[in-house]
Design an enzyme around this catalytic site. Structure first.
Site, mmCIF file in Angstrom:
data_model
loop_
_atom_site.group_PDB
_atom_site.id
_atom_site.type_symbol
_atom_site.label_atom_id
_atom_site.label_comp_id
_atom_site.label_asym_id
_atom_site.label_seq_id
_atom_site.Cartn_x
_atom_site.Cartn_y
_atom_site.Cartn_z
ATOM 1 N N TYR A 1 1.110 -1.462 -0.166
ATOM 2 C CA TYR A 1 0.039 -0.154 -0.295
ATOM 3 C C TYR A 1 0.634 1.318 -0.161
ATOM 4 O O TYR A 1 1.808 1.443 0.640
ATOM 5 C CB TYR A 1 -1.037 0.028 1.071
ATOM 6 C CG TYR A 1 -1.975 1.389 1.356
ATOM 7 C CD1 TYR A 1 -2.889 1.406 0.619
ATOM 8 C CD2 TYR A 1 -1.131 2.264 2.220
ATOM 9 C CE1 TYR A 1 -3.601 2.610 0.893
ATOM 10 C CE2 TYR A 1 -2.423 3.365 2.524
ATOM 11 C CZ TYR A 1 -3.315 3.385 1.622
ATOM 12 O OH TYR A 1 -4.200 5.032 2.064
ATOM 13 N N ASP B 1 9.553 3.334 -0.828
ATOM 14 C CA ASP B 1 8.607 4.123 -0.129
ATOM 15 C C ASP B 1 8.818 3.441 1.586
ATOM 16 O O ASP B 1 8.455 1.773 1.896
ATOM 17 C CB ASP B 1 6.743 3.330 -0.222
ATOM 18 C CG ASP B 1 5.992 3.716 0.638
ATOM 19 O OD1 ASP B 1 6.137 4.104 1.862
ATOM 20 O OD2 ASP B 1 4.786 3.428 0.274
ATOM 21 N N LYS C 1 5.058 10.000 8.624
ATOM 22 C CA LYS C 1 5.217 11.400 9.981
ATOM 23 C C LYS C 1 6.374 10.729 10.789
ATOM 24 O O LYS C 1 6.213 11.436 12.224
ATOM 25 C CB LYS C 1 4.221 10.639 10.430
ATOM 26 C CG LYS C 1 3.501 10.049 10.693
ATOM 27 C CD LYS C 1 1.753 9.590 10.936
ATOM 28 C CE LYS C 1 1.127 8.129 10.509
ATOM 29 N NZ LYS C 1 0.635 7.509 8.912
#
Length: 455
Positions: free
Chosen positions: A150, A245, A273
């Site tokens: 994802y 990623d 984050k």
């Protein structure tokens, strides 16, 4: 055995009922709706260290850690104090601040895999920007991704595999035009044959291959280093950029993430984050040459009013300073390994069909198998019934996991040995309930033999 209590969700249930009148499904991100587990969502009131408290004042040992970025635990004093200090001067300017330079220097001076970085506001935004950069740099349109990875909710990657070894993506969300999916090629993880066929079928058309080098959004599907190295070689040979990623793995499995762990240099890396201490922030980085294509230096446009937000930069400086201290990751990894090894000993002793996969401070329970799982299609969907029961039993014993069996767990620096021992006993007791005589065995494949879960 820990005392079991049926936790009250009265206040959370009231808040959820009201939230459903405001938000689709009562939430602002789908998994929070608890559709994959029992009961109504818990509304969280506060967090401190390794603990969460919900609106009904129930206390939980937290292994969700805001889905990973709270590697120091909740409300860490160094982060809190730095944020308060910076907030005294304002919270948003839409203009450069010295804090951006400070955080960038902290990252780049300790990361040999990237030379320049661009901050934005989320992991999804970072991936979106990386894809655009790859297309602009290579002047190609197609993207190759892997089933089960994802990469945020951007249109080009909200796709799943169709039937066949190599397929164009099929949209996995309403509202994604088929034309977008037709620019995305989807292949299975850990499949060299499919990878070769994709490059042969779409020769000189693939701008980038994007992969979670540590796939952790759909189970923990650890890939062998050999496969990742092969992927690097295939991309280089075909003039295709390799995007790692690392929104989850970056700064979680080491300061230089999976790139450093495997010593494989991708062309572009994305972060989430964790670089802002859990505040909304993302980033992408690459070589100076590739990054020179980003506006205003180059033709690839990307912007954001809140990019480099001073509060997020302050939190990131405080957090990454802690992570960069000698021995931080060794201590965290050793603690997690002991925790997981003791759970593995338990399930083996009980002969429970469970495999617990771990890398660094990330772990994942796979039910109704004893083998390591490397492909999304090898996860038995029926096994999620086991997790639903475990999740409920853990809540009743004061342990909070992400509300989906496809999600991984995280250990933070705030999880002491005593806290982990308490959580471990709760997990043991919950697994005894999951595999107790009153529990039906979900349908699905025959059990695989146990294999070594670490590479």
């Amino acid at each position: 055995m820990l005392k079991v209590k049926n936790i009250s969700r009265e206040r959370s249930a009231e808040l959820y009922a009201k939230a459903k009148t405001y938000f689709p499904g009562g939430v602002n991100s789908p998994v929070r709706a608890f559709k994959s587990v029992y009961g109504t969502p818990l509304f969280i009131k506060k967090g401190d260290g390794a603990y969460l408290w919900d609106a009904d004042d129930n206390q939980f040992i937290d292994f969700c850690c805001s889905w990973g970025p709270l590697i120091l635990g909740h409300n860490h004093p160094a982060i809190r104090e730095k944020v308060i200090e910076v907030m005294q001067n304002g919270m948003s300017f839409g203009a450069p601040t010295a804090l951006e330079n400070e955080l960038a220097e902290l990252i780049l001076s300790n990361n040999k895999f990237i030379e320049k970085i661009r901050f934005n506001s989320s992991g999804t935004e970072a991936v979106m920007s990386a894809i655009r950069l790859a297309r602009g740099y290579t002047k190609r349109d197609k993207i190759l991704k892997f089933e089960g990875c994802y990469h945020g909710h951007l249109d080009a990657l909200l796709v799943k595999a169709g039937s066949g070894l190599v397929t164009f993506g099929e949209t996995s969300s309403a509202g994604v035009p088929k034309a977008y999916a037709d620019e995305t090629i989807v292949v299975a993880l850990n499949d060299k044959e499919a990878l070769v066929k994709a490059f042969n079928d779409f020769k000189n058309q693939i701008a980038a291959v994007i992969i979670e080098p540590i796939p952790a959004n759909n189970g923990l599907l650890l890939q062998r280093k050999e496969f990742l190295q092969y992927l690097r070689e295939v991309c280089t040979a075909n003039g295709t950029l390799l995007i790692f990623d690392e929104v989850i793995s970056g700064f979680r499995v080491g300061f230089t993430g999976a790139a450093g762990l495997y010593n494989i240099k991708p062309d572009i890396i994305t972060y989430g984050k964790i670089i802002g201490g859990g505040l909304p922030v993302g980033a992408y980085g690459s070589s100076a040459e590739i990054m020179s294509n980003v506006s205003p230096e180059g033709p690839v446009y990307q912007a954001g009013t809140l990019s480099g937000n001073p509060v997020a930069m302050a939190a990131g400086i405080a957090q990454l300073t802690e992570l960069n201290k000698p021995g931080f990751y060794n201590s965290l990894d050793e603690k997690t390994t002991t925790f997981v090894d003791e759970m593995l000993d338990f399930v083996k002793d009980r002969n429970y069909p469970v495999n617990i996969t771990q890398i660094g401070s990330i772990f994942w329970f796979a039910f109704d198998t004893k083998a390591a799982i490397r492909k999304a299609e090898d996860i038995d969907p029926h096994s999620m019934d086991r997790f639903k029961t475990m999740h409920q039993e853990l809540l009743n014993r004061g342990v909070y996991m992400g509300p989906s069996g496809y999600e991984v767990g995280f250990v933070s620096a705030a999880h002491t040995t005593d806290i982990l021992n308490t959580a471990k006993q709760a997990i043991f007791d919950s697994l005894d309930v999951v595999f107790g005589p009153s529990q039906p065995s979900p349908g699905g494949r025959a059990l695989n033999e146990q294999t070594d879960y670490r590479e």
